[in-house]
Motif scaffolding. Structure first.
Motif, short mmCIF file in Angstrom:
data_model
loop_
_atom_site.label_atom_id
_atom_site.label_comp_id
_atom_site.label_asym_id
_atom_site.label_seq_id
_atom_site.Cartn_x
_atom_site.Cartn_y
_atom_site.Cartn_z
N LYS A 81 0.82 -1.21 0.00
CA LYS A 81 0.00 0.00 0.00
C LYS A 81 0.86 1.26 0.00
CE LYS A 81 -4.18 -1.78 2.14
NZ LYS A 81 -5.09 -1.74 3.29
N LEU A 82 2.04 1.19 0.59
CA LEU A 82 2.93 2.36 0.68
C LEU A 82 3.72 2.60 -0.60
CD1 LEU A 82 4.42 1.88 4.27
CD2 LEU A 82 2.69 3.53 3.54
N LYS A 83 3.84 1.57 -1.44
CA LYS A 83 4.63 1.72 -2.66
C LYS A 83 3.98 2.73 -3.59
CE LYS A 83 6.64 -1.66 -4.76
NZ LYS A 83 7.10 -2.90 -5.39
N THR A 84 4.82 3.59 -4.16
CA THR A 84 4.30 4.60 -5.08
C THR A 84 4.00 3.99 -6.44
OG1 THR A 84 6.57 5.19 -5.67
CG2 THR A 84 5.50 6.51 -3.96
N HIS A 85 4.73 2.92 -6.79
CA HIS A 85 4.52 2.25 -8.07
C HIS A 85 3.86 0.91 -7.77
CE1 HIS A 85 5.64 -0.15 -11.62
NE2 HIS A 85 5.46 0.99 -12.23
N VAL A 86 2.53 0.84 -7.85
CA VAL A 86 1.82 -0.36 -7.44
C VAL A 86 1.44 -1.28 -8.60
CG1 VAL A 86 0.93 0.59 -5.29
CG2 VAL A 86 -0.36 0.91 -7.39
N ASP A 87 1.55 -0.80 -9.83
CA ASP A 87 1.22 -1.65 -10.96
C ASP A 87 2.26 -2.77 -11.07
OD1 ASP A 87 -0.94 -0.07 -11.70
OD2 ASP A 87 0.27 1.20 -13.02
N VAL A 88 1.76 -3.98 -11.28
CA VAL A 88 2.65 -5.11 -11.50
C VAL A 88 2.52 -5.52 -12.96
CG1 VAL A 88 3.25 -7.46 -10.83
CG2 VAL A 88 2.35 -5.89 -9.12
N PHE A 89 3.62 -5.41 -13.67
CA PHE A 89 3.63 -5.76 -15.09
C PHE A 89 4.04 -7.21 -15.20
CE2 PHE A 89 4.78 -1.29 -14.55
CZ PHE A 89 3.68 -0.72 -15.17
N THR A 90 3.36 -7.96 -16.06
CA THR A 90 3.62 -9.38 -16.20
C THR A 90 3.86 -9.73 -17.66
OG1 THR A 90 1.28 -9.95 -16.50
CG2 THR A 90 2.12 -9.90 -14.23
N ILE A 91 4.32 -10.95 -17.86
CA ILE A 91 4.54 -11.45 -19.21
C ILE A 91 4.16 -12.93 -19.23
CG2 ILE A 91 6.97 -12.09 -18.88
CD1 ILE A 91 7.05 -10.53 -21.86
N GLY A 92 3.78 -13.42 -20.39
CA GLY A 92 3.44 -14.83 -20.54
C GLY A 92 4.67 -15.66 -20.84
N PRO A 93 4.66 -16.94 -20.49
CA PRO A 93 5.83 -17.79 -20.69
C PRO A 93 6.15 -18.06 -22.15
CG PRO A 93 3.97 -19.08 -19.93
CD PRO A 93 3.56 -17.65 -19.84
N ASP A 94 5.17 -17.93 -23.03
CA ASP A 94 5.41 -18.20 -24.45
C ASP A 94 5.74 -16.95 -25.25
OD1 ASP A 94 5.03 -20.97 -24.14
OD2 ASP A 94 2.87 -20.68 -24.14
N GLN A 95 5.73 -15.79 -24.59
CA GLN A 95 6.18 -14.57 -25.26
C GLN A 95 7.70 -14.62 -25.39
OE1 GLN A 95 3.37 -11.90 -22.72
NE2 GLN A 95 4.03 -10.69 -24.49
N MET A 96 8.20 -13.88 -26.33
CA MET A 96 9.64 -13.90 -26.59
C MET A 96 10.41 -13.07 -25.55
SD MET A 96 10.10 -15.92 -29.07
CE MET A 96 8.63 -16.88 -28.72
N VAL A 97 11.64 -13.46 -25.32
CA VAL A 97 12.51 -12.75 -24.38
C VAL A 97 12.64 -11.29 -24.80
CG1 VAL A 97 14.87 -12.59 -23.51
CG2 VAL A 97 13.73 -14.82 -23.65
N LEU A 98 12.70 -11.02 -26.09
CA LEU A 98 12.80 -9.63 -26.57
C LEU A 98 11.61 -8.81 -26.08
CD1 LEU A 98 14.36 -7.54 -28.18
CD2 LEU A 98 13.08 -8.25 -30.21
N ASP A 99 10.41 -9.40 -26.07
CA ASP A 99 9.22 -8.71 -25.57
C ASP A 99 9.37 -8.38 -24.08
OD1 ASP A 99 7.95 -8.91 -28.07
OD2 ASP A 99 7.17 -10.90 -27.56
N ALA A 100 9.93 -9.31 -23.33
CA ALA A 100 10.15 -9.08 -21.90
C ALA A 100 11.14 -7.95 -21.69
CB ALA A 100 10.66 -10.36 -21.23
N LEU A 101 12.21 -7.93 -22.47
CA LEU A 101 13.21 -6.87 -22.35
C LEU A 101 12.62 -5.51 -22.67
CD1 LEU A 101 16.28 -8.62 -23.99
CD2 LEU A 101 15.93 -8.14 -21.56
N LYS A 102 11.83 -5.46 -23.74
CA LYS A 102 11.19 -4.19 -24.12
C LYS A 102 10.26 -3.70 -23.01
CE LYS A 102 11.28 -4.77 -29.15
NZ LYS A 102 10.45 -5.00 -30.35
N LEU A 103 9.48 -4.61 -22.43
CA LEU A 103 8.55 -4.23 -21.37
C LEU A 103 9.30 -3.75 -20.13
CD1 LEU A 103 5.63 -3.96 -20.40
CD2 LEU A 103 5.71 -6.39 -19.74
#
Length: 144
Positions: A9-31
């Protein structure tokens, strides 16, 4: 000591960004670059199945000479994933992260991802609690 729920609750950045296991590593790096985060929980069918971090990329891709374009996240994610619930204490989380050599700890409630803690989040809280305790002790000594 605070609980994980209080810390989230105290964190200023509360959004948690996720990725799927079948997405490419490049997509994870970009995100990760776009959102300025060092790790992403890997979620499949609503369940956290792993965590992929910049460290995973460096060790399992760069050093191995693999291509991030054709490699799925599943191939480099850290799994099985260690998670905690919202009622855990900050101290317990620090112990878990230290014992398991983790830098990121997903927070799961009723099987759903509700937050992500970094070692930095926990250290920051521990320092704040120590400072508060020192202040209280100084006030006690001065008779305030």
């Amino acid at each position: 000591m605070k609980t994980v729920a209080q810390l989230i609750k105290l964190k200023t950045h509360v959004d948690v960004f996720t990725i799927g296991p079948d997405q490419m590593v490049l997509d994870a790096l970009k995100l990760m670059a776009e959102k300025n985060v060092g790790a992403l929980p890997v979620v499949e069918n609503g369940q956290v199945v792993g965590v992929v971090s910049e460290r995973d990329y460096a060790r399992k891709m760069v050093l191995a000479g693999r291509s991030s374009v054709g490699t799925p996240v599943r191939a480099i994610m850290s799994a099985p994933v260690v998670t905690v619930g919202p009622s855990e204490s900050v101290e317990r989380c620090m112990n878990t992260m230290t014992d398991s050599h983790l830098r990121h700890l997903p927070v799961v409630e009723d099987g759903q991802l509700v937050g992500l803690l970094s070692i930095g989040d926990l250290v920051k809280e521990a320092i704040a609690e120590q400072a508060s305790l020192i202040n209280q002790l100084e006030q006690y000594i001065r008779g305030e």
